[in-house]
Design a protein around this motif. Structure first.
Motif, PDB file in Angstrom:
ATOM      1  N   LEU A   1      -5.059  11.475   7.250  1.00  0.00           N
ATOM      2  CA  LEU A   1      -3.897  10.590   7.138  1.00  0.00           C
ATOM      3  C   LEU A   1      -4.095   9.347   7.999  1.00  0.00           C
ATOM      4  O   LEU A   1      -3.842   8.221   7.564  1.00  0.00           O
TER       5      LEU A   1
ATOM      6  N   LYS B   1       0.820  -1.220   0.000  1.00  0.00           N
ATOM      7  CA  LYS B   1       0.000   0.000   0.000  1.00  0.00           C
ATOM      8  C   LYS B   1       0.853   1.268   0.000  1.00  0.00           C
ATOM      9  O   LYS B   1       1.858   1.365   0.700  1.00  0.00           O
TER      10      LYS B   1
ATOM     11  N   ALA C   1      -6.341   6.874   6.396  1.00  0.00           N
ATOM     12  CA  ALA C   1      -5.660   6.173   5.305  1.00  0.00           C
ATOM     13  C   ALA C   1      -4.691   5.129   5.861  1.00  0.00           C
ATOM     14  O   ALA C   1      -4.576   4.017   5.335  1.00  0.00           O
ATOM     15  N   LEU C   2      -3.994   5.497   6.940  1.00  0.00           N
ATOM     16  CA  LEU C   2      -3.069   4.545   7.580  1.00  0.00           C
ATOM     17  C   LEU C   2      -3.831   3.328   8.094  1.00  0.00           C
ATOM     18  O   LEU C   2      -3.378   2.185   7.935  1.00  0.00           O
TER      19      LEU C   2
ATOM     20  N   ILE D   1      -3.855   4.670  -1.668  1.00  0.00           N
ATOM     21  CA  ILE D   1      -4.886   5.152  -0.741  1.00  0.00           C
ATOM     22  C   ILE D   1      -4.642   6.649  -0.555  1.00  0.00           C
ATOM     23  O   ILE D   1      -3.511   7.079  -0.333  1.00  0.00           O
ATOM     24  N   SER D   2      -5.706   7.441  -0.672  1.00  0.00           N
ATOM     25  CA  SER D   2      -5.547   8.903  -0.642  1.00  0.00           C
ATOM     26  C   SER D   2      -5.815   9.482   0.742  1.00  0.00           C
ATOM     27  O   SER D   2      -6.601   8.947   1.511  1.00  0.00           O
ATOM     28  N   PHE D   3      -5.126  10.578   1.009  1.00  0.00           N
ATOM     29  CA  PHE D   3      -5.413  11.369   2.216  1.00  0.00           C
ATOM     30  C   PHE D   3      -5.332  12.835   1.831  1.00  0.00           C
ATOM     31  O   PHE D   3      -4.884  13.177   0.734  1.00  0.00           O
TER      32      PHE D   3
ATOM     33  N   VAL E   1       4.443   6.189   2.470  1.00  0.00           N
ATOM     34  CA  VAL E   1       3.660   7.400   2.225  1.00  0.00           C
ATOM     35  C   VAL E   1       4.535   8.283   1.348  1.00  0.00           C
ATOM     36  O   VAL E   1       5.708   8.501   1.667  1.00  0.00           O
TER      37      VAL E   1
ATOM     38  N   ALA F   1      -4.683   1.067   5.221  1.00  0.00           N
ATOM     39  CA  ALA F   1      -3.523   0.305   4.739  1.00  0.00           C
ATOM     40  C   ALA F   1      -3.150  -0.810   5.714  1.00  0.00           C
ATOM     41  O   ALA F   1      -2.695  -1.874   5.306  1.00  0.00           O
TER      42      ALA F   1
ATOM     43  N   LEU G   1       1.111  -1.442   4.718  1.00  0.00           N
ATOM     44  CA  LEU G   1       1.626  -0.124   4.314  1.00  0.00           C
ATOM     45  C   LEU G   1       3.107  -0.186   3.947  1.00  0.00           C
ATOM     46  O   LEU G   1       3.955  -0.452   4.800  1.00  0.00           O
TER      47      LEU G   1
ATOM     48  N   LEU H   1       0.376   5.477   0.318  1.00  0.00           N
ATOM     49  CA  LEU H   1      -0.498   6.609   0.616  1.00  0.00           C
ATOM     50  C   LEU H   1      -0.038   7.837  -0.162  1.00  0.00           C
ATOM     51  O   LEU H   1       1.151   8.178  -0.155  1.00  0.00           O
TER      52      LEU H   1
END
Lengths: 409, 409
Positions: free
Chosen positions: A180, A139, A183-184, A170-172, A194, A187, A191, A141
């Protein structure tokens, strides 16, 4: 300086439309710029550009970033010529590679190693791939609206992009810790990284500096997750701080992507990384036909040393502030409300109540006619070749621009 | 020319290991080359390279392709200098862009338009993205083992690559119509494109020319499916034929990727396409910080014109045949069985019964000591700077190489 009736620029555009889709690819396509902006350039010197119809401009785009010391900088060009006289594209690098790699690792505190490439996109893509190889996770971010390059995983266009190209993104929202964190959480244990720009410099909106608390939160979150913090310093790198654009915030990334200003216009990009990612950077296969070309490396060594010698970032900041103060003063005098955002070295000025960009475009079109090449929607760029007289001359052009905006109402 | 005991190359490698993962990224890493091969080069001239320890070699790798007219070609360098004196990286292209685009479209029969870029990978990736945008489909057929670049969708390493990066790839065997048909059936109505190199030039195996029947079958299959035939001419382009490497076969692609030899070592890549793909090429967003740089374009115009003027491909073929004939003659004289494969401009010689490359490596190591830079496993490259005397001199080095192989038994 109105465009002559019989314009060489128009002729070249007409010929280009036949052999190049849309007349020109990408970000330097002038089609969406205000009226009168040239597409083709004849020559450049310092902070001045001359278009093919003989008009001269004080330039505030610097080729959208690469030109950081000014065109034809004597020290950079002498270094490039000296290396070119020996050799450029050989069966391996010239010794200047080692010199440049040591210089980058010395300049950039988070960097224990570097790789070189040609495009900003090469560098951001390599950072992501290295982060995935190092973590064994998938993942990624990304801040909504941030530009990280022009290939399917990150392109601003979705033409030709498959869902799988962005399956693990994955968007933030930039500067938004709650977003954020969400999104974390999404993930979870998958993850890898980022990726973030040092400030919010999305096309077509006001710029926004990263808050120190957001940057620190990001660093802590990546540490807690065992993920890589990737700083996409392609656009801002070496203009704000020679050690990386988040040095003033005291936040260091694990991996960083550089390009644009690194060699004053010679084609080069760099990936810098922390020790923990060295092994993964060895396993990932990243290369290109010209990546060992020695001339851009020699130009980079000269560019970075010169930026350090003259404290380029401070100089560009001072000239950017002079421009910004002057614009503020003029706008007030004309009774116009403007917003100026972003770091002074990469300024953007937009007008209040200008959703259709009519004021911004009108301002820029008129300033251009008076010899200043501004941009209404994308951050601009100062270079070390901009001196006080250039800024003051550009402000005269801006004065004409503001007058034109006033006439609109 | 043995390597001196106190070698600058060894010193540079040791310094590089500290600041560059694995000492060097990618295909120019000399770590897997035979004993004695240099990593660092001091200078180059014509078809000669000089390493940092002062050894000179007649070069048969040409920087793995880019150097097609020879280092420091006076016409190319004069064109580059002339453009550099005007400007390189500006806010848009110089007029030379239009000149180059018209030249490419004129030279390459399938091309109605072109885009420029910096890396071969930029070009192959853009071709795939354009094909997907034009067809609205996703599947991409690739020949097993073919190299198309160094990013996750096509990299020879799987480090950092996710399954999704290659979700829509389907493999077939080069020159095998039945295998291709099976892959076409698997793609069904979702076939966007087939990407193929003009001949099989996979690393570490004998080369294999495309059969005319296979190329025609591929063309017909793409037409029947409404898919794009993409020719990845990055490695071979402008060495075999100035109109595209499949012109002699009479098979024209819809999209083609070029780089390497296009500007005699200056960093440039090109995508050429047929009219049917123009709109998609406009919609796809592909760009880079230096893609409008004028100097490599000026170098490309000069390179392509010079290749046309002197019939570069015929000249390189003649010198490649002279090398090949000489190697055959020498091998026979030494009683050694060798295979020579691929087009004469991009030759490869391997030894029979040499699964561990001991003979190939031994041959190359000894030839290198006698002043010829060959490659045991990757196709080599002729340039127009190779003359008869250079080939004959290289054959003397090859003679020593064969002698060393004989001594092995």
């Amino acid at each position: 300086m109105p465009l002559p009736n019989h314009s060489l620029d128009a002729e070249l555009r007409a010929r280009a439309r036949l052999v190049i889709p849309g007349g020109l690819w990408g970000h330097l396509n002038a089609a969406r710029l205000p009226e009168g902006y040239p597409q083709y350039f004849a020559s450049a010197e310092g902070c001045r550009l001359r278009d093919v119809d003989g008009r001269e401009f004080i330039d505030f785009m610097c080729s959208w970033g690469p030109v950081v010391l000014g065109h034809h900088h004597p020290v950079v060009e002498a270094a490039a010529r000296e290396q070119a006289a020996l050799g450029d594209c050989m069966n391996g690098p010239a010794p200047v590679l080692v010199e440049l790699a040591e210089l980058l690792v010395g300049l950039i505190p988070h960097a224990d190693w570097c790789l070189l490439a040609k495009n900003g996109t090469d560098a951001t893509t390599a950072c992501v791939t290295i982060a995935r190889a190092a973590t064994g996770r998938r993942k990624l971010l990304v801040a909504r609206g941030s530009y990280h390059g022009a290939v399917p995983w990150c392109s601003p266009s979705v033409a030709g992009v498959t869902a799988e190209d962005r399956a693990h993104l994955i968007s933030f929202d930039y500067n938004d810790a709650a977003s954020l964190d969400a999104a974390l959480a999404e993930a979870g244990s998958d993850l890898a990284a980022v990726i973030v720009t040092p400030f919010r410099h999305d096309f077509g909106r006001d710029q926004e500096l990263a808050t120190a608390s957001f940057a620190r939160h990001l660093r802590e979150a990546c540490d807690a997750a065992g993920a890589a913090l990737i700083l996409d310093d392609v656009r801002a790198g070496f203009r704000l701080h020679l050690g990386g654009s988040w040095e003033p915030l005291g936040v260091r990334p694990d991996l960083a992507a550089y390009s644009k200003a690194i060699a004053n216009g010679h084609p080069l990009a760099a990936i810098t990384g922390a020790e923990r990612f060295r092994e993964a950077a060895t396993e990932v296969y990243t290369t290109g036909s010209f990546w060992c070309g020695a001339v851009p490396m020699a130009a980079a060594v000269a560019t970075l040393r010169e930026l350090r010698r003259i404290d380029g970032p401070a100089r560009m900041r001072a000239m950017g502030e002079r421009l910004r103060d002057g614009l503020d003063h003029l706008a007030r005098r004309h009774g116009l409300a403007v917003r100026q955002t972003g770091p002074a070295q990469m300024p953007l000025m937009t007008f209040a109540d200008d959703a259709d960009w009519r004021k911004g475009d009108g301002f820029c079109a008129e300033a251009l006619r008076h010899g200043a090449y501004f941009h209404p929607r994308h951050n601009m760029f100062l270079s070390c070749a901009h001196g006080e007289a250039d800024i003051d001359r550009a402000l005269e052009a801006a004065d004409a621009g503001f007058r034109a905006v006033r006439r609109m109402d």
